[in-house]
Structure formats: C-alpha cells, structure tokens
Design an enzyme around this catalytic site. Structure first.
Site, short mmCIF file in Angstrom:
data_model
loop_
_atom_site.label_atom_id
_atom_site.label_comp_id
_atom_site.label_asym_id
_atom_site.label_seq_id
_atom_site.Cartn_x
_atom_site.Cartn_y
_atom_site.Cartn_z
N SER A 118 0.86 -1.19 0.00
CA SER A 118 0.00 0.00 0.00
C SER A 118 0.89 1.24 0.00
O SER A 118 1.60 1.50 0.98
CB SER A 118 -0.90 0.02 1.24
OG SER A 118 -1.40 1.33 1.40
N HIS A 124 -1.26 -1.25 -4.17
CA HIS A 124 -2.54 -0.94 -3.54
C HIS A 124 -2.61 0.56 -3.26
O HIS A 124 -1.70 1.14 -2.69
CB HIS A 124 -2.62 -1.74 -2.23
CG HIS A 124 -3.90 -1.63 -1.48
ND1 HIS A 124 -5.01 -2.40 -1.76
CD2 HIS A 124 -4.26 -0.84 -0.43
CE1 HIS A 124 -5.98 -2.10 -0.92
NE2 HIS A 124 -5.56 -1.14 -0.10
N ASP A 129 -4.80 3.56 -1.53
CA ASP A 129 -5.84 3.83 -0.54
C ASP A 129 -6.39 5.23 -0.71
O ASP A 129 -5.73 6.22 -0.39
CB ASP A 129 -5.26 3.68 0.87
CG ASP A 129 -5.04 2.23 1.24
OD1 ASP A 129 -6.01 1.45 1.12
OD2 ASP A 129 -3.92 1.87 1.62
N MET A 168 -9.07 7.92 0.46
CA MET A 168 -9.92 8.21 1.63
C MET A 168 -10.49 9.61 1.52
O MET A 168 -9.77 10.55 1.18
CB MET A 168 -9.08 8.12 2.90
CG MET A 168 -8.37 6.80 3.08
SD MET A 168 -7.32 6.85 4.54
CE MET A 168 -6.60 5.21 4.48
N HIS A 173 -8.44 1.12 -3.78
CA HIS A 173 -9.35 0.84 -2.66
C HIS A 173 -10.05 2.14 -2.29
O HIS A 173 -9.47 3.00 -1.65
CB HIS A 173 -8.49 0.29 -1.50
CG HIS A 173 -9.23 0.01 -0.24
ND1 HIS A 173 -8.60 -0.24 0.96
CD2 HIS A 173 -10.56 -0.08 0.02
CE1 HIS A 173 -9.49 -0.45 1.90
NE2 HIS A 173 -10.70 -0.36 1.36
N MET A 208 -12.16 4.25 -0.27
CA MET A 208 -12.83 4.44 1.03
C MET A 208 -13.53 5.79 0.96
O MET A 208 -13.15 6.76 1.64
CB MET A 208 -11.79 4.39 2.16
CG MET A 208 -11.30 2.98 2.42
SD MET A 208 -9.75 2.93 3.34
CE MET A 208 -8.59 3.10 2.00
N MET A 214 -11.16 -6.37 5.46
CA MET A 214 -10.36 -5.45 6.28
C MET A 214 -10.03 -6.10 7.63
O MET A 214 -10.93 -6.59 8.32
CB MET A 214 -11.11 -4.14 6.54
CG MET A 214 -11.39 -3.27 5.34
SD MET A 214 -9.95 -2.74 4.43
CE MET A 214 -8.97 -1.92 5.69
N ASP A 250 -6.43 -6.82 4.09
CA ASP A 250 -5.82 -5.49 4.21
C ASP A 250 -5.89 -4.98 5.64
O ASP A 250 -6.97 -4.85 6.20
CB ASP A 250 -6.60 -4.55 3.26
CG ASP A 250 -6.04 -3.15 3.21
OD1 ASP A 250 -4.96 -2.90 3.74
OD2 ASP A 250 -6.73 -2.28 2.60
C1 DX5 Z 1 -6.33 1.20 5.86
C2 DX5 Z 1 -5.88 0.95 4.44
C3 DX5 Z 1 -4.77 -0.04 4.35
C4 DX5 Z 1 -3.51 0.43 5.00
C5 DX5 Z 1 -2.52 -0.69 5.11
O1 DX5 Z 1 -7.43 2.02 5.86
O2 DX5 Z 1 -6.94 0.46 3.66
O3 DX5 Z 1 -4.54 -0.41 3.01
O4 DX5 Z 1 -2.91 1.48 4.29
O5 DX5 Z 1 -1.49 -0.29 5.92
P1 DX5 Z 1 -0.89 -1.23 7.05
O6 DX5 Z 1 -0.36 -2.43 6.34
O7 DX5 Z 1 0.16 -0.39 7.69
O8 DX5 Z 1 -2.01 -1.59 7.99
ZN ZN Z 2 -6.45 -0.44 1.66
#
Ligand code: DX5
Ligand code: ZN
Length: 219
Positions: A7, A32, A34, A36, A65, A67, A136, A174
C-alpha cells in the site's frame, strides 16, 4: 501463488518516484492505492492524480481501494487514472450492484470491501458481481494499525464459500499484515496480501517480498 500488494500510503511521499521504482522492482505483484475522503473514514489521503502518477511510473496491476462515500461520482475518474481494479465499500449507503456493474463496464475488475464488523453474509448476494472481496483486518482510515486476529475466521468463511460455490473471486486481506501476521492470513485462504507499514518500514522491499512469498510456500 499468494500475491503481495504494497500500500503506497505507507511510502515516503517526499520521494514518491523512487519509492514507486523500488516497489516496482521488489518482485511484488500489485500496488494498492488507498483513497480516503474524510467522510466514510476519518482520514483524507490522495486522489486520482496520484494514481495517474503511479500509473506513469509502473506497469504493475493497480488496485484502487475507494474508502469514499460517493464512489458513483468518481468511478470514471479512477478508471481513467489507470486503476486495473476498483474496490468499493459495502458500508456506503448506495446500492452496490449497479456500481459493481459500472466498474466492469468501464473495463476494470470490480471488488467489494468489508469492514471488520461487517459479517461475510452481508455480501453473499452481491459477490457474483465481484472479481474480488477485500476483507479489512483493521478499521479503515490509517496505515500502521494492529492486525485484528478476530477477523481471521471470516477469511476462512469467505474461502469456503468461494470454493464450495466454484466462484472465480479472489480474497484480498488489508490491514496490519506483516511478516508476523501473514501466516494466519495465508492459512485462512487469502490470495492477495496488502502491506503498508510492514513493507515500507522493512528497509529492503525485495527481501520483504521474498520473505512473504516464502511464508506462502509454507502453507
Ligand atoms: C487502511 C488501508 C490499508 C492500510 C494498510 O485504511 O486500507 O490499506 O494502508 O497499511 P498497514 O499495512 O500499515 O495496515
Ligand atoms: Zn487499503
């Protein structure tokens, strides 16, 4: 064979180009991303411009991903930015099936993500519209959180459901995945492991990837 998806949220954004290059050369399988929105999750990360940038620097499969509360507004944008897979959250307030269909119509793989407290049964009826389920193992929002081992039975449940129904759906896990926690995830039946902090704090991305693949070989 288990896939590893670092990620990029865990990378050093001050040296993003070099981080992408080192990630790309590590032997990992996917990247990956993320995304948000500060609404569905209590944090804001980055948007399509970063995906576009990563796409311009790497040919690896890009796993976005989302969010975000309103993915329907942005599916085209994230597809055009260069995602290969777009994952939406089950916990959004909209109908998921039309969104999943739209992702596929855009020529991308479609995924559904479930939070730690969402039971697997919640997605049983929509999983046929998915290429992947993202389970998750932390509450989404931040990298660097502790792996929630109580979610492991849900990974096993998803594996059993997919296998017994002969479905072609991958399981991605994840949150808090490290060299210490990965074995449980692999043994429970995951196909893809996301690793943010563990990967980017390892110091040697190739060695980390190799060690992860060795763990997979042991299961
Ligand atoms: C959390 C994310 C994950 C996160 C993973 O909201 O979706 O993908 O960045 O990071 P680690 O491996 O540090 O938990
Ligand atoms: Zn993620």
């Amino acid at each position: 064979m288990i896939k590893l998806a670092p990620s990029i949220l865990g990378a050093d954004f001050g040296h993003l180009e070099e981080e992408i290059k080192k990630t790309d050369e590590s032997g990992c399988d996917w990247i990956h991303l993320d995304i948000m929105d500060g609404h569905l999750v209590p944090n804001i990360s980055f948007g399509p411009a970063i995906i576009k940038y990563v796409r311009s620097k790497s040919d690896l499969f890009l796993d976005s991903h989302l969010m975000i509360s309103n993915p329907e507004k942005y599916l085209e944008v994230y597809a055009e930015a260069g995602s290969d897979l777009i994952v939406i959250h089950y916990e959004i307030e909209h109908d998921k099936i039309p969104l999943l269909k739209k992702i596929r119509k855009l020529g991308k793989k479609a995924g559904i993500s479930i939070n730690p407290h969402t039971p697997f049964e919640a997605v049983e009826d929509i999983i046929e519209y998915c290429d992947l389920i993202l389970i998750m193992t932390v509450h989404p929002g931040f990298a660097g959180q502790k792996f929630m081992r109580q979610v492991v039975p849900k990974i096993r449940q998803a594996r059993e459901f997919i296998d017994s129904n002969n479905l072609d759906i991958e399981i991605e896990v994840d949150g808090g995945v490290s060299l210490k926690t990965a074995q449980k995830v692999i043994d429970a039946g995951a196909d893809i492991l996301v690793a943010g902090s563990a990967f980017y704090k390892s110091g040697d991305y190739s060695e980390f990837t190799q060690k992860m693949k060795e763990l997979a070989g042991k299961s």
